[in-house]
Design an enzyme around this catalytic site. Structure first.
Site, PDB file in Angstrom:
ATOM      1  N   GLN A 189       0.820  -1.209   0.000  1.00 51.92           N
ATOM      2  CA  GLN A 189       0.000   0.000   0.000  1.00 51.92           C
ATOM      3  C   GLN A 189       0.854   1.260   0.000  1.00 51.92           C
ATOM      4  O   GLN A 189       2.064   1.226   0.254  1.00 51.92           O
ATOM      5  CB  GLN A 189      -0.946   0.006   1.200  1.00 51.92           C
ATOM      6  CG  GLN A 189      -0.269  -0.158   2.547  1.00 51.92           C
ATOM      7  CD  GLN A 189      -1.285  -0.427   3.649  1.00 51.92           C
ATOM      8  OE1 GLN A 189      -1.557   0.455   4.464  1.00 51.92           O
ATOM      9  NE2 GLN A 189      -1.847  -1.625   3.680  1.00 51.92           N
ATOM     10  N   HIS A 200       0.213   5.731   0.868  1.00 52.64           N
ATOM     11  CA  HIS A 200      -0.696   6.738   1.411  1.00 52.64           C
ATOM     12  C   HIS A 200      -0.449   8.082   0.734  1.00 52.64           C
ATOM     13  O   HIS A 200       0.689   8.401   0.360  1.00 52.64           O
ATOM     14  CB  HIS A 200      -0.507   6.873   2.926  1.00 52.64           C
ATOM     15  CG  HIS A 200      -0.606   5.568   3.652  1.00 52.64           C
ATOM     16  ND1 HIS A 200      -1.709   4.747   3.560  1.00 52.64           N
ATOM     17  CD2 HIS A 200       0.267   4.919   4.457  1.00 52.64           C
ATOM     18  CE1 HIS A 200      -1.510   3.662   4.292  1.00 52.64           C
ATOM     19  NE2 HIS A 200      -0.324   3.738   4.839  1.00 52.64           N
ATOM     20  N   GLU A 252       3.553   7.167   8.598  1.00 53.66           N
ATOM     21  CA  GLU A 252       3.562   6.276   9.755  1.00 53.66           C
ATOM     22  C   GLU A 252       4.965   5.801  10.098  1.00 53.66           C
ATOM     23  O   GLU A 252       5.828   5.663   9.233  1.00 53.66           O
ATOM     24  CB  GLU A 252       2.640   5.077   9.520  1.00 53.66           C
ATOM     25  CG  GLU A 252       2.957   4.247   8.300  1.00 53.66           C
ATOM     26  CD  GLU A 252       1.827   3.291   7.915  1.00 53.66           C
ATOM     27  OE1 GLU A 252       0.656   3.708   7.953  1.00 53.66           O
ATOM     28  OE2 GLU A 252       2.141   2.146   7.561  1.00 53.66           O
ATOM     29  N   HIS A 282       4.812   0.228   0.705  1.00 56.71           N
ATOM     30  CA  HIS A 282       5.268  -0.576   1.832  1.00 56.71           C
ATOM     31  C   HIS A 282       4.264  -1.673   2.155  1.00 56.71           C
ATOM     32  O   HIS A 282       3.092  -1.617   1.758  1.00 56.71           O
ATOM     33  CB  HIS A 282       5.505   0.294   3.072  1.00 56.71           C
ATOM     34  CG  HIS A 282       4.262   1.006   3.554  1.00 56.71           C
ATOM     35  ND1 HIS A 282       3.773   2.142   2.941  1.00 56.71           N
ATOM     36  CD2 HIS A 282       3.420   0.740   4.577  1.00 56.71           C
ATOM     37  CE1 HIS A 282       2.682   2.549   3.575  1.00 56.71           C
ATOM     38  NE2 HIS A 282       2.437   1.713   4.573  1.00 56.71           N
ATOM     39  N   ARG A 320      -4.039   0.625  -2.507  1.00 59.95           N
ATOM     40  CA  ARG A 320      -3.413  -0.700  -2.456  1.00 59.95           C
ATOM     41  C   ARG A 320      -2.709  -1.041  -3.754  1.00 59.95           C
ATOM     42  O   ARG A 320      -3.148  -0.645  -4.830  1.00 59.95           O
ATOM     43  CB  ARG A 320      -4.462  -1.750  -2.090  1.00 59.95           C
ATOM     44  CG  ARG A 320      -5.013  -1.554  -0.685  1.00 59.95           C
ATOM     45  CD  ARG A 320      -6.153  -2.488  -0.333  1.00 59.95           C
ATOM     46  NE  ARG A 320      -6.568  -2.264   1.048  1.00 59.95           N
ATOM     47  CZ  ARG A 320      -7.433  -1.342   1.430  1.00 59.95           C
ATOM     48  NH1 ARG A 320      -8.000  -0.570   0.515  1.00 59.95           N
ATOM     49  NH2 ARG A 320      -7.747  -1.190   2.697  1.00 59.95           N
TER      50      ARG A 320
END
Length: 382
Positions: free
Chosen positions: A83, A85, A120, A245, A264
């Site tokens: 995925q 972001h 993240e 990642h 995704r």
């Protein structure tokens, strides 16, 4: 205020049946336990002891102010989806466009469920944590592919990986995920059975494991383009906007901006929007995105990715030397080892054992961590 915080594990299929239970010192439920969310995200808000959910408490006592971050325990027994972001600007534009188009927030084909980005950090809590993070230099990937032999599928992938690296990788991702490479994907996966490479033995072993979990998925070939990262306990990686990642195996503490925006790129039966993925993903090859902690004080270090949403402190408590933490915003404290006591300036105290957490409002301003154990503290970034 300083109060205990709890939540129930989420039973995603990729979750471990044992890692979170073992950390918390209880018997496994027999079901996969993938994540425990400690935060106010509406998808699974944590509960304050005797005071309802954290989001409801913030509505009632903090004027509806929301945390900018979400802290999780993450336990993977099989690979998560590959995925990426979006950036903040991409999320705002994508959310506005899909909302204007009348796409329901819970629609399977919706990409943007809020208008925030989702960078993240994940820190290994288990002795070993495996992940795929970022895209490998194409020259190295071509050496890896040489270990798969000379099948038609392997040759087709190698031919795609010509020209400038970032352009070649973007072209190859689009070809793999669009469905154009059906027989070539099958061919590459079949080649894994006999593949050999001294340089990439670990990567090939992981690819075989991924192929067993997701037979026929083009994400298996996407994984071959990515960096394999093996973290030891206390080591971390940072996935910024655009970074491809996937977490593979192990227990970690994950801190992210409070968002549910995921595009995704394989290893999933869920919706894959290939054009949007290719618009968002950064295909510039680079080394694995490890992030090193900065010392704060004795027994305290901070993972600071340089964004306003969050930073993550790691605190190793010592019976002989309590750790004093100066807060610069609302904090969540999550224990991962031993037994610790957390005292707030208000005089309130909580006892934490591994896998338990507490919420501290900004007016606590200072926490003292004592005992013998290890905690992570989520805070806004600076």
């Amino acid at each position: 205020m300083l109060a205990l915080l709890e939540n129930d594990p989420r039973d995603y299929a990729w979750g471990s049946a044992t890692l979170i239970a073992r950390l918390q010192g209880r018997e496994p439920t027999g079901r996969p336990e993938a994540e425990v969310w400690f935060g106010d995200h509406p998808g699974s808000p944590a509960r304050l002891a005797g005071a309802g959910t954290l989001d409801a408490w913030l509505d009632a006592h903090a004027g509806g102010a929301r945390l900018g971050y979400l802290l999780k325990l993450l336990a993977a027994a099989s690979p998560l989806s590959i995925q990426v972001h979006p950036s903040k600007a991409q999320a705002e534009a994508g959310f506005a466009a899909e909302t204007a188009a009348g796409i329901p927030l819970d629609a399977a084909g919706r990409n943007y469920r809020d208008d925030n980005h989702k960078p993240e950090v994940i820190v290994a809590v288990s002795s070993r944590f495996e992940a795929l993070a970022g895209l490998r230099e194409v020259a190295a990937t071509r050496r890896l592919l040489a270990g798969l032999g000379e099948s038609a599928g392997v040759t087709a992938v190698r031919e795609r990986l010509r020209g400038p690296d970032a352009e070649a990788l973007r072209d190859t991702l689009g070809w793999l995920l669009s469905g154009e490479a059906g027989s070539e994907v099958d061919d590459v996966i079949a080649s894994l059975a006999t593949a050999e490479s001294d340089e990439f033995a670990a990567e090939l072993a992981v690819a075989r494991r991924i192929a067993a979990a997701y037979p026929g998925d083009p994400g298996v070939v996407v994984a071959l383009l990515m960096n394999l990262v093996v973290l030891q306990r206390g080591e971390a990686i940072f996935a910024p906007a655009g970074s491809l990642h996937a977490y593979l195996d192990g227990l970690g503490v994950e801190l992210m901006a409070a968002s549910d925006n995921v595009l995704r790129g394989g290893l999933t039966p869920k919706h894959i929007d290939v054009p949007e993925l290719l618009r968002v993903v950064d295909t510039t090859p680079a080394a694995p995105p490890r992030i090193l902690p900065e010392p704060v004080s004795d027994g305290v270090e901070a993972f600071r990715p340089g964004i306003p949403d969050f930073e993550l402190w790691r605190v190793r408590a010592d019976e002989a030397a309590p750790r004093t933490l100066a807060l610069h915003g609302p904090a969540i404290v999550l224990a991962v080892g031993g037994a610790v006591r957390v005292n707030g300036r208000s005089g309130e105290t909580v006892e934490l054992t591994p896998g338990t957490a507490a919420f501290a409002t900004q007016d606590e301003s200072e926490l003292v961590v004592s005992g013998a154990g290890e905690v992570f503290v989520a805070l806004p970034g600076r």
